[in-house]
Design an enzyme around this catalytic site. Structure first.
Site, PDB file in Angstrom:
ATOM      1  N   GLU A  46     -59.135 -10.333 124.787  1.00 21.02           N
ATOM      2  CA  GLU A  46     -59.262  -9.623 126.062  1.00 21.02           C
ATOM      3  C   GLU A  46     -58.249  -8.489 126.193  1.00 21.02           C
ATOM      4  OE1 GLU A  46     -58.480 -12.872 128.712  1.00 21.02           O
ATOM      5  OE2 GLU A  46     -60.520 -13.640 128.595  1.00 21.02           O
ATOM      6  N   TYR A  57     -41.305  -3.224 136.596  1.00 22.31           N
ATOM      7  CA  TYR A  57     -40.862  -3.772 135.304  1.00 22.31           C
ATOM      8  C   TYR A  57     -39.822  -2.912 134.593  1.00 22.31           C
ATOM      9  CZ  TYR A  57     -45.806  -5.334 135.737  1.00 22.31           C
ATOM     10  OH  TYR A  57     -47.009  -5.800 136.169  1.00 22.31           O
ATOM     11  N   GLY A  89     -56.648  -5.099 127.443  1.00 22.49           N
ATOM     12  CA  GLY A  89     -56.822  -4.183 128.578  1.00 22.49           C
ATOM     13  C   GLY A  89     -56.025  -2.913 128.332  1.00 22.49           C
ATOM     14  N   ARG A 130     -45.252   0.782 138.043  1.00 20.45           N
ATOM     15  CA  ARG A 130     -44.732   0.037 136.896  1.00 20.45           C
ATOM     16  C   ARG A 130     -43.233   0.221 136.636  1.00 20.45           C
ATOM     17  NH1 ARG A 130     -46.393   0.876 132.173  1.00 20.45           N
ATOM     18  NH2 ARG A 130     -46.326  -1.283 131.559  1.00 20.45           N
ATOM     19  N   CYS A 138     -40.780   7.264 150.307  1.00 24.52           N
ATOM     20  CA  CYS A 138     -39.548   6.949 151.042  1.00 24.52           C
ATOM     21  C   CYS A 138     -38.964   5.641 150.547  1.00 24.52           C
ATOM     22  CB  CYS A 138     -39.850   6.885 152.529  1.00 24.52           C
ATOM     23  SG  CYS A 138     -40.325   8.502 153.121  1.00 24.52           S
ATOM     24  N   GLU A 139     -38.451   5.679 149.359  1.00 21.58           N
ATOM     25  CA  GLU A 139     -37.926   4.483 148.697  1.00 21.58           C
ATOM     26  C   GLU A 139     -37.027   4.984 147.573  1.00 21.58           C
ATOM     27  OE1 GLU A 139     -39.324   1.439 149.676  1.00 21.58           O
ATOM     28  OE2 GLU A 139     -38.325   0.191 148.204  1.00 21.58           O
ATOM     29  N   TYR A 143     -52.971  -0.014 134.347  1.00 21.60           N
ATOM     30  CA  TYR A 143     -52.059  -0.567 135.349  1.00 21.60           C
ATOM     31  C   TYR A 143     -51.309   0.518 136.135  1.00 21.60           C
ATOM     32  CZ  TYR A 143     -53.132  -4.684 132.591  1.00 21.60           C
ATOM     33  OH  TYR A 143     -53.806  -5.676 131.907  1.00 21.60           O
TER      34      TYR A 143
END
Ligand SMILES: Cc1ncc(COP(=O)(O)O)c(C=O)c1O
Length: 444
Positions: A301, A344, A303, A340, A371-372, A401
């Protein structure tokens, strides 16, 4: 409007090693993917925008089918799904792995054959199960004990559904703690070591309307070595052999999940698919021979390894700011289209495109517009020192992703997806508009 461009000479392999194979540099500083200059895509569709090289996606499917001729290759739709993608997978002879009623419904209503779809999920909702049964999904992967009775009841005494069981084989692998799923300390699957997997299998075998076709495991993501897969083959075959002894059943399928690692920056390792295919096959044959088991049909599988390297994210620079010893290059997207790096700590290699960046390179941090403070897209990357607002930045390996994990943060609207192939660009998914956002907001 469609433009066909002259083929141009490919630039050095090294710099572009993580870009789609079709990438060329028609003029110094300009990059084209699928025969279409990225600057032209930015002009025509605006930024931020995601470019998906159809030829690269298809070629990656073919590579898998070629490497694993005896296996079923299911594309993990969570990496990125849209109707065109489902259509390409069907045409290339792949199956699909989905994990929600939404992914399933989109694929099936696009014409994807439901019997080639496997439904996953550690917590399937009643709607997920109802949709799966209504649409005739090929297999449902049971991930918790309570699902067995729920599913059996939903199928009904006269019904029939093929199922698999997600087993935790107790193998630690994967590029980051949050994407490791082969051990007991995470939410997916049923463990062999505490006997939950065996217990669930016994209960499934007691349900005449559920046909257990095989075992499934998914070790994690961004795995760049073959070894964990070989260990998984041994553990899974061992369990299959024990099931045969205990219950007299020989399960015909073994699904080893996905997780095949790719390079995000030049020089990073990627999983060698040819070696994976060869060694997994040999290990499977050997392990089955040792236990007298018929070799099950293999399912995989992937991806990320299909969609990731085929995508490029395009941004315009909005601001360049120097603070202390750091230079921040802020672009018009960020964590809402690519969470991402924040999730991570993933690292990317963005590149200036659309003009020749002749100035000396300097180390900068590419940040988003949200705003971060953690809205960082790429740390410690080299860009020309004259980088300025209005410049175009392209981030390769953006096909998996990113948009599938995109959020509505700050209501900036999710970017469009533009397919490129043979010098043509066409819109697959349009930009999320203020009207889209307003139309869901029904409270006033
Ligand atoms: C069950 C299952 N299969 C396949 C995949 C695909 O993984 P990758 O995109 O790393 O190949 C995932 C990813 O989360 C998964 O959970």
């Amino acid at each position: 409007m469609t433009t066909v461009h002259e083929p141009a000479v490919a630039t050095t392999v090294d710099e572009l090693s993580v870009w789609p194979a079709s990438t060329t540099e028609p003029h110094q500083g300009e990059l084209a993917v699928g025969g279409v200059p990225l600057a032209e895509i930015a002009d025509r569709f605006g930024t931020p925008a995601y470019v998906l090289d159809e030829g690269e996606v298809r070629e990656r499917c073919r590579t898998y089918r070629h490497a694993f001729p005896e296996a079923d290759v299911l594309y993990a739709a969570k990496a990125f799904l849209c109707r065109a993608m489902a259509h390409w997978m069907d045409e290339e002879g792949l199956g699909l792995d989905v994990c929600s009623a939404g992914e399933l419904e989109l694929a099936v209503t696009t014409g994807f054959p439901p019997d080639r779809i496997v439904l996953h999920g550690n917590a399937k909702s009643p709607h997920d199960l109802e949709t799966a049964l209504r649409l005739g999904v090929g297999r449902i992967v049971i991930d918790s004990p309570s699902e067995i009775a729920r599913l059996a009841a939903a199928v009904g005494p006269d019904g029939h559904q093929k199922v698999m069981v997600r087993v935790v084989p107790g193998i630690s692998a994967g590029g980051h703690e949050k994407i490791r799923t082969g051990t007991d300390d995470q939410k997916f699957g049923l463990s062999v070591s505490d006997g939950y997997a065996q217990h669930a299998i016994a209960r499934i075998l007691d349900q005449p309307q559920l046909e257990l076709t095989g075992l499934h495991c998914h070790l994690g993501s961004q795995i760049t070595s073959v070894e964990p897969y070989l260990a998984a083959v041994r553990r899974m075959v061992d369990l299959m052999a024990r099931l045969r002894e205990q219950y007299g059943v020989t399960l015909p399928e073994l699904d080893l999940g996905g997780g095949h690692g790719i390079a995000y920056r030049p020089g990073e390792p990627a999983l060698d698919l040819t070696a994976l295919a060869r060694k997994v096959r040999a290990e499977l044959i050997q392990a089955c021979a040792a236990t007298g088991l018929t070799v099950p049909r293999l399912i995989i599988e992937p991806g990320r390894a299909i969609a990731g390297p085929a995508g490029v994210a395009l941004y315009h620079v909005l601001a360049v700011k120097r603070t202390g010893d750091r230079i921040f290059v802020a672009v018009d997207g960020g964590m809402s289209d690519n969470p991402r790096p924040a999730l991570y700590g993933v690292r990317y290699a963005p590149r200036l495109v659309g003009r020749h960046g002749g100035a000396e390179p300097i180390a900068v941090t590419v940040v988003g517009r949200h705003c971060e403070a953690g809205d960082v897209l790429a740390t410690d990357v080299e860009l020309p020192s004259d980088i300025r607002p209005g410049d175009l930045l392209a981030v390769p390996v953006a096909g998996a992703y990113h948009l599938s994990m995109a959020s509505g943060y700050n209501l900036v609207g999710r970017p469009p997806v533009v397919a490129v192939d043979g010098g043509h660009a066409r819109l697959l998914v349009r930009r999320e508009s203020m009207d889209d956002i307003r139309s869901r907001d029904v409270g006033l």
